[in-house]
Design a protein around this motif. Structure first.
Motif, short mmCIF file in Angstrom:
data_model
loop_
_atom_site.label_atom_id
_atom_site.label_comp_id
_atom_site.label_asym_id
_atom_site.label_seq_id
_atom_site.Cartn_x
_atom_site.Cartn_y
_atom_site.Cartn_z
N LEU A 201 -28.88 29.24 23.25
CA LEU A 201 -28.46 29.39 21.86
C LEU A 201 -28.44 28.04 21.16
CD1 LEU A 201 -27.42 31.11 19.55
CD2 LEU A 201 -25.14 31.01 20.56
N VAL A 202 -27.88 27.03 21.82
CA VAL A 202 -27.83 25.69 21.24
C VAL A 202 -29.24 25.13 21.04
CG1 VAL A 202 -27.18 23.30 21.73
CG2 VAL A 202 -25.53 25.12 22.11
N PHE A 203 -30.09 25.28 22.04
CA PHE A 203 -31.46 24.78 21.95
C PHE A 203 -32.23 25.48 20.84
CE2 PHE A 203 -35.95 25.16 23.41
CZ PHE A 203 -36.30 23.82 23.32
N SER A 204 -32.05 26.78 20.71
CA SER A 204 -32.79 27.55 19.70
C SER A 204 -32.43 27.13 18.29
CB SER A 204 -32.54 29.05 19.89
OG SER A 204 -31.22 29.41 19.52
N LEU A 205 -31.17 26.73 18.08
CA LEU A 205 -30.75 26.29 16.75
C LEU A 205 -31.56 25.08 16.29
CD1 LEU A 205 -26.87 26.65 17.09
CD2 LEU A 205 -28.35 28.01 15.61
N SER A 206 -31.70 24.10 17.17
CA SER A 206 -32.45 22.89 16.82
C SER A 206 -33.93 23.19 16.61
CB SER A 206 -32.27 21.82 17.91
OG SER A 206 -30.93 21.37 17.96
N VAL A 207 -34.47 24.13 17.39
CA VAL A 207 -35.86 24.54 17.18
C VAL A 207 -36.03 25.11 15.78
CG1 VAL A 207 -37.66 26.17 17.90
CG2 VAL A 207 -36.33 24.93 19.63
N GLY A 208 -35.08 25.93 15.35
CA GLY A 208 -35.14 26.49 14.01
C GLY A 208 -35.10 25.42 12.94
N PHE A 209 -34.28 24.40 13.13
CA PHE A 209 -34.21 23.30 12.16
C PHE A 209 -35.55 22.61 12.04
CE2 PHE A 209 -33.58 19.12 10.52
CZ PHE A 209 -32.46 19.16 9.72
N VAL A 210 -36.18 22.29 13.16
CA VAL A 210 -37.45 21.56 13.16
C VAL A 210 -38.52 22.33 12.39
CG1 VAL A 210 -39.33 20.74 14.62
CG2 VAL A 210 -36.97 20.28 15.27
N PHE A 211 -38.59 23.63 12.62
CA PHE A 211 -39.63 24.42 11.95
C PHE A 211 -39.31 24.67 10.49
CE2 PHE A 211 -41.00 25.25 16.23
CZ PHE A 211 -42.37 25.49 16.12
N ALA A 212 -38.03 24.70 10.13
CA ALA A 212 -37.65 24.97 8.74
C ALA A 212 -37.80 23.73 7.87
CB ALA A 212 -36.23 25.49 8.66
N PHE A 213 -37.76 22.53 8.46
CA PHE A 213 -37.80 21.32 7.65
C PHE A 213 -39.05 21.22 6.77
CE2 PHE A 213 -39.54 16.97 7.36
CZ PHE A 213 -38.68 16.48 6.39
N PRO A 214 -40.28 21.40 7.30
CA PRO A 214 -41.43 21.30 6.40
C PRO A 214 -41.42 22.34 5.29
CG PRO A 214 -42.10 22.09 8.57
CD PRO A 214 -40.69 21.62 8.69
N VAL A 215 -40.88 23.52 5.55
CA VAL A 215 -40.77 24.55 4.52
C VAL A 215 -39.87 24.07 3.40
CG1 VAL A 215 -40.07 26.92 4.02
CG2 VAL A 215 -41.16 26.38 6.20
N ASN A 216 -38.73 23.51 3.76
CA ASN A 216 -37.80 23.00 2.75
C ASN A 216 -38.39 21.83 1.98
OD1 ASN A 216 -34.86 24.22 2.78
ND2 ASN A 216 -35.58 24.25 4.90
N ALA A 217 -39.10 20.94 2.67
CA ALA A 217 -39.72 19.80 1.99
C ALA A 217 -40.72 20.27 0.95
CB ALA A 217 -40.39 18.88 3.01
N VAL A 218 -41.50 21.30 1.30
CA VAL A 218 -42.48 21.85 0.35
C VAL A 218 -41.76 22.49 -0.83
CG1 VAL A 218 -44.23 23.64 0.03
CG2 VAL A 218 -44.31 22.18 2.05
N LEU A 219 -40.71 23.27 -0.57
CA LEU A 219 -39.96 23.92 -1.65
C LEU A 219 -39.32 22.90 -2.58
CD1 LEU A 219 -38.22 26.79 0.37
CD2 LEU A 219 -40.13 27.02 -1.21
N VAL A 220 -38.79 21.82 -2.00
CA VAL A 220 -38.21 20.76 -2.82
C VAL A 220 -39.30 20.07 -3.63
CG1 VAL A 220 -37.07 18.52 -2.74
CG2 VAL A 220 -36.22 20.39 -1.32
N GLY A 221 -40.45 19.81 -2.99
CA GLY A 221 -41.55 19.14 -3.67
C GLY A 221 -42.07 19.91 -4.86
N PHE A 222 -42.04 21.24 -4.77
CA PHE A 222 -42.53 22.08 -5.87
C PHE A 222 -41.41 22.47 -6.84
CE2 PHE A 222 -46.18 22.67 -3.08
CZ PHE A 222 -47.24 22.69 -3.97
N GLY A 223 -40.21 21.97 -6.61
CA GLY A 223 -39.11 22.24 -7.53
C GLY A 223 -38.44 23.58 -7.34
N VAL A 224 -38.77 24.31 -6.27
CA VAL A 224 -38.12 25.60 -6.02
C VAL A 224 -36.67 25.37 -5.59
CG1 VAL A 224 -38.17 27.70 -4.61
CG2 VAL A 224 -40.31 26.66 -5.40
N LYS A 225 -36.46 24.30 -4.81
CA LYS A 225 -35.12 23.91 -4.39
C LYS A 225 -34.84 22.50 -4.91
CE LYS A 225 -33.62 25.29 -0.38
NZ LYS A 225 -33.39 25.50 1.07
N GLU A 226 -33.56 22.22 -5.15
CA GLU A 226 -33.20 20.91 -5.68
C GLU A 226 -33.08 19.85 -4.59
OE1 GLU A 226 -29.72 21.19 -8.01
OE2 GLU A 226 -30.58 22.58 -9.46
#
Length: 235
Positions: A201-226
């Motif tokens: 469970l602990v390991f899976s959480l960090s895996v989720g963070f790693v994969f979600a980071f580029p998605v968030n960076a793209v959303l921030v870059g396009f102004g979808v997220k602040e």
């Protein structure tokens, strides 16, 4: 190809990962050392928040505490790079990390509760039910961390919910598909009393963070997220 056939092929392809990680995540020595490292990381975070970063709002202090609890020194490094008032200049990467951390704190709580309650305490054997229930709780907690603060600022529930659905759904989806998938891959048959249950469970959480980071960076870059406010501006 059927959905079941595709899942079987993915599981077979990732079998080496399962065989490599199961002994590590079920080793008492490894997990004991990890617990000590996490405790030291949380202590370092709290010291820094109290001594040098009191300007951060309570919400972000809570966010960073959960991030470090989930990911130990990795979470602390993310905080040090992107979440302190001492950062020299802000950037897309720092905003992406803060946005991911905000999402991660809520979704992680939902995932921990989901697996502990459904697979652990209730001992449900249906993988579909456990995964679906954990997904639902992760979405609930993730959206709540966006809707709650917006409503405190005077935004109506409907508008706040639409904003959360628009801005958070891609990130939450990627985070939970990879995190829940990793957990089920490694420890789908583990009981709540087994160390592997918690280690995976602990390991899976960090895996989720790693994969979600580029998605968030793209959303921030396009102004979808602040990307959350620059902490250096809070001094």
């Amino acid at each position: 190809m059927s959905r079941q056939g595709l899942l079987t092929q993915v599981e077979r392809a990732l079998a080496p990962v399962r065989h490599a990680m199961k002994p590590i995540l079920s080793d008492p020595l490894v997990m004991g050392v990890w617990a000590v490292v996490v405790a030291a990381s949380v202590g370092t975070l709290w010291w820094d928040l109290r001594q040098r970063n009191r300007a951060l709002p309570s919400l972000m202090k809570g966010v960073w505490t959960l991030v470090v609890l989930y990911s130990g020194p990795f979470g602390l490094a993310v905080y040090w790079y992107s979440g302190r008032t001492q950062i020299s200049t802000d950037s897309l990467w720092r905003r992406g990390f803060r946005s991911t951390a905000h999402c991660y704190s809520g979704c992680g709580a939902g995932e921990v509760l989901g697996f502990a309650l459904l697979a652990g305490l209730l001992a449900l054997e249906s993988t579909l039910v456990v995964a679906g229930g954990t997904f639902a709780l992760a979405y609930l907690f993730g959206y709540a961390l966006t809707v709650g603060p917006l409503m405190q600022e005077g935004v109506g529930f409907g508008e706040a919910m639409l904003d959360a659905l628009y801005s958070e759904t891609p990130s939450i989806t990627v985070m939970e598909v990879t995190a829940i998938g990793t957990d089920l891959l490694i420890a789908s048959e583990a009981h709540i009393s087994e160390l592997l249950f918690w280690g995976a469970l602990v390991f899976s959480l960090s895996v989720g963070f790693v994969f979600a980071f580029p998605v968030n960076a793209v959303l921030v870059g396009f102004g979808v997220k602040e990307g959350m406010k620059n902490p250096a501006e809070m001094e």
